[in-house]
Scaffold this active site. Structure first.
Site, PDB file in Angstrom:
ATOM      1  N   TRP A 103       0.826  -1.208   0.000  1.00 38.41           N
ATOM      2  CA  TRP A 103       0.000   0.000   0.000  1.00 38.41           C
ATOM      3  C   TRP A 103       0.855   1.250   0.000  1.00 38.41           C
ATOM      4  O   TRP A 103       0.546   2.225  -0.705  1.00 38.41           O
ATOM      5  CB  TRP A 103      -0.996  -0.032   1.165  1.00 38.41           C
ATOM      6  CG  TRP A 103      -1.900  -1.212   1.031  1.00 38.41           C
ATOM      7  CD1 TRP A 103      -1.867  -2.360   1.767  1.00 38.41           C
ATOM      8  CD2 TRP A 103      -2.907  -1.406   0.030  1.00 38.41           C
ATOM      9  NE1 TRP A 103      -2.799  -3.250   1.302  1.00 38.41           N
ATOM     10  CE2 TRP A 103      -3.463  -2.696   0.244  1.00 38.41           C
ATOM     11  CE3 TRP A 103      -3.403  -0.627  -1.011  1.00 38.41           C
ATOM     12  CZ2 TRP A 103      -4.481  -3.220  -0.556  1.00 38.41           C
ATOM     13  CZ3 TRP A 103      -4.422  -1.135  -1.802  1.00 38.41           C
ATOM     14  CH2 TRP A 103      -4.953  -2.418  -1.573  1.00 38.41           C
ATOM     15  N   ASP A 172      -1.993   6.792   5.805  1.00 37.43           N
ATOM     16  CA  ASP A 172      -3.065   5.881   5.412  1.00 37.43           C
ATOM     17  C   ASP A 172      -3.331   4.980   6.614  1.00 37.43           C
ATOM     18  O   ASP A 172      -2.509   4.136   6.967  1.00 37.43           O
ATOM     19  CB  ASP A 172      -2.604   5.064   4.198  1.00 37.43           C
ATOM     20  CG  ASP A 172      -3.635   4.017   3.778  1.00 37.43           C
ATOM     21  OD1 ASP A 172      -4.688   3.897   4.432  1.00 37.43           O
ATOM     22  OD2 ASP A 172      -3.363   3.310   2.777  1.00 37.43           O
ATOM     23  N   LYS A 196     -12.720  -1.576   6.829  1.00 38.67           N
ATOM     24  CA  LYS A 196     -12.057  -2.462   7.787  1.00 38.67           C
ATOM     25  C   LYS A 196     -12.548  -2.176   9.206  1.00 38.67           C
ATOM     26  O   LYS A 196     -13.162  -3.026   9.833  1.00 38.67           O
ATOM     27  CB  LYS A 196     -10.548  -2.329   7.651  1.00 38.67           C
ATOM     28  CG  LYS A 196     -10.086  -2.864   6.291  1.00 38.67           C
ATOM     29  CD  LYS A 196      -8.738  -2.351   5.855  1.00 38.67           C
ATOM     30  CE  LYS A 196      -8.473  -2.576   4.383  1.00 38.67           C
ATOM     31  NZ  LYS A 196      -8.312  -3.959   3.951  1.00 38.67           N
TER      32      LYS A 196
END
Lengths: 361, 361
Positions: A103, A172, A196
């Site tokens: 990511w 993030d 999530k």
């Protein structure tokens, strides 16, 4: 209620059962409006109340001062990867990025696609991203340093954030947002795909500090400018109404049922300890991340061989434990134990792991 | 079921009751998975099936050949306003835009923000957008012509699309997508925010022709390139799972319960005729759009004065008829009668209008 499984999906992921039941109960007639929440105008009082309440809960849970703005956007973290350099990073200026896996890499790639100048301040690529770096080279005058707080694929998580000497951190936090208290002061911006720890997919939470808003480069496409969304309080265009409503209910559960981030953090630590302690002691399962970099959200581990891993995932599912397959890019096993995964679910999983190890060890 | 109202909201808007009931029934355990649809991975078989089925239904309903790709994106039509010039319009090349009101204007504004060259081929601004233009100046060699098929605020709709002599049409169909059959061949791309005729807010349907995909300018930010989403079949990043699921159910209802676009169109014409015929004959209510440009989706009208308009909206609501206030930028009244608004709802509204006219005329 029929047979709900224990859900260890990496995202979209488990939601609190009480939240799901509340949504179901008011699904055809939202609180006396005579309409489903799906049919309600985003400019109506019921939705304005939902949005304001969700904003307020994020502010309280994160301890935000008035300097910070709370936004609910679309497009996932992947859209943020581009918006961040577009909004903050002049051509010729430098941003620091810390590379802790897939990511982080995507965030870096998008900045480079936009031909912005990127310095890699630290990377754990040398050991296949199994740890969080401890040494950093920050660039004097860099606009921000970007990091991924938790790495779902490799199962690593920052225990403490680095001291950047005032350089704003942009993080993030898709996979560990609101899982534990932290000091937001060093952060110029945090963002998280909801799917999530917050709610369903299709909403991105962004928390942005006023000095960052003031850096925004004009003119940008309206939807890609943080300024637009700050000025319009997430209502520049039709927002993802249902997703924000679900997030509001999850935040309420987190504040009122769990009791806030300190209480949540204690439960999350307990869940992770149950798994890691058992694996460290038993030896049949091998956690993949370095001890001091282990994620409390995504517990990644290997079994002695791939056949056993496959059998483990399949047998777990027939025992009502779902979502335990590792990410397709790395294999192995992974239990995602986000906020809404209960202690009972993790206890049941560890008991199953013990039985499986006895039968196959 | 408690007291559901008749919902004339402009969007988010009414959904078929049978669809809402199906969602509610399977909300805690999606078809034996033991999970809510909100908790299911976008890479799982259940969601792959949902996505493929929704794609297939769009293909059948619109009569798409293999040249067309179906995408489910995020960010609403507002994001498309920027993506269109970014993807297709080289610096120095020209695109034609037809200006029929606020939404067309926003599309034009975003192209200009990106410093692209825009020619206004036609505009109905001279009479405050109460009609659809009939004379056009298309630019030889223009990359595309952009138009808004239905104008929610002004209550106008294209009856027939213009002959562009092969110049690809790109159309924002947010407020009348799948309300009637049309020939898609002249269209290089159509797009629609879901929250009017398709499902909940937070999903944008895009249908794009292969020759347009081939025009896409590299390199663009990944999330802003149509190529990315075509290559990954809407799964480049986590899509809005719940929204796509609801859209799938609405499309199923449209195909299997209603019987497709021809049947839907007949019902929509009947609903609109009920309202317009009554108003034309009675005189108390004045439709705002020219007769030949009237929208079958958003019926906009005025009462003799603003006090009466306010009373009309309030009394309608106490009679179980909601969402009748005109857009805040124009005032007046508006009944949005999208696909999911039943004939019964419109009959009830017209009966109420008659009573209100008698009492206040």
């Amino acid at each position: 209620m029929s047979a709900r499984i224990f859900n260890f999906n990496p995202g979209p992921a488990a939601l609190p059962l009480s939240v799901l039941e509340e949504i179901q109960a008011e699904f055809l007639d939202y609180r006396g409006t005579g309409m489903s929440l799906l049919e309600i105008s985003h400019r109506s009082k019921p939705f304005t109340d939902i949005l304001n309440e969700a904003n307020g809960r994020v502010e309280r849970l994160l301890g935000l001062t008035e300097e910070y703005h709370v936004l609910f956007l679309q497009g996932g973290a992947s859209t943020q990867f581009s918006m961040i350099p577009m909004n903050f990073l002049n051509m010729g200026a430098t941003a620091d990025y810390i590379n802790t896996g897939a990511w982080s890499n995507k965030a870096i790639k998008e900045a480079l696609l936009l031909k912005r100048r990127v310095n890699i301040s630290a990377s754990s690529e040398d050991r296949n991203f199994c740890y969080i770096p401890k040494v950093f080279k920050f660039t004097p005058g860099a606009i921000y340093v970007h990091l991924t707080s938790n790495n779902t694929i490799k199962g690593t998580q920052w225990a403490d954030y680095p001291d950047t000497g005032g350089e704003p951190i942009i993080s993030d936090m898709s996979s560990d947002i609101l899982s534990r208290p932290f000091n937001i002061r060093p952060f110029g911006m945090i963002y998280a795909g909801a799917q999530k720890n917050l709610g369903p997919s299709g909403v991105t939470l962004v928390v942005i500090r006023q000095d960052m808003v003031e850096r925004v480069q004009d003119p940008l496409p309206s939807m890609l400018s943080y300024k637009t969304h700050v000025d319009k309080n997430s209502l520049y265009n039709t927002p993802p109404v249902f997703g924000i409503y679900v997030i509001g209910l999850v935040l309420k559960w987190l504040e009122e049922t769990i009791g806030g981030l300190t209480a949540m953090s204690r439960i999350n630590e307990q869940k992770a300890a149950l798994m890691y302690d058992y694996m460290d002691e038993n030896g049949f399962y091998t956690p993949t991340a370095d001890k001091d970099s282990r994620s409390l959200m995504n517990v990644t581990f290997r079994l002695p061989n791939e056949d056993l891993e496959k059998r483990f995932v399949d047998e777990a599912l027939s025992n009502g434990l779902g979502g335990l397959k590792g990410h397709r890019s790395v294999g192995g096993c992974r239990a995602s134990i986000y906020n809404a995964v209960t202690l009972e679910a993790v206890e049941t999983l560890v008991n199953f792991m013990k039985e499986f190890a006895r039968a196959n060890g």
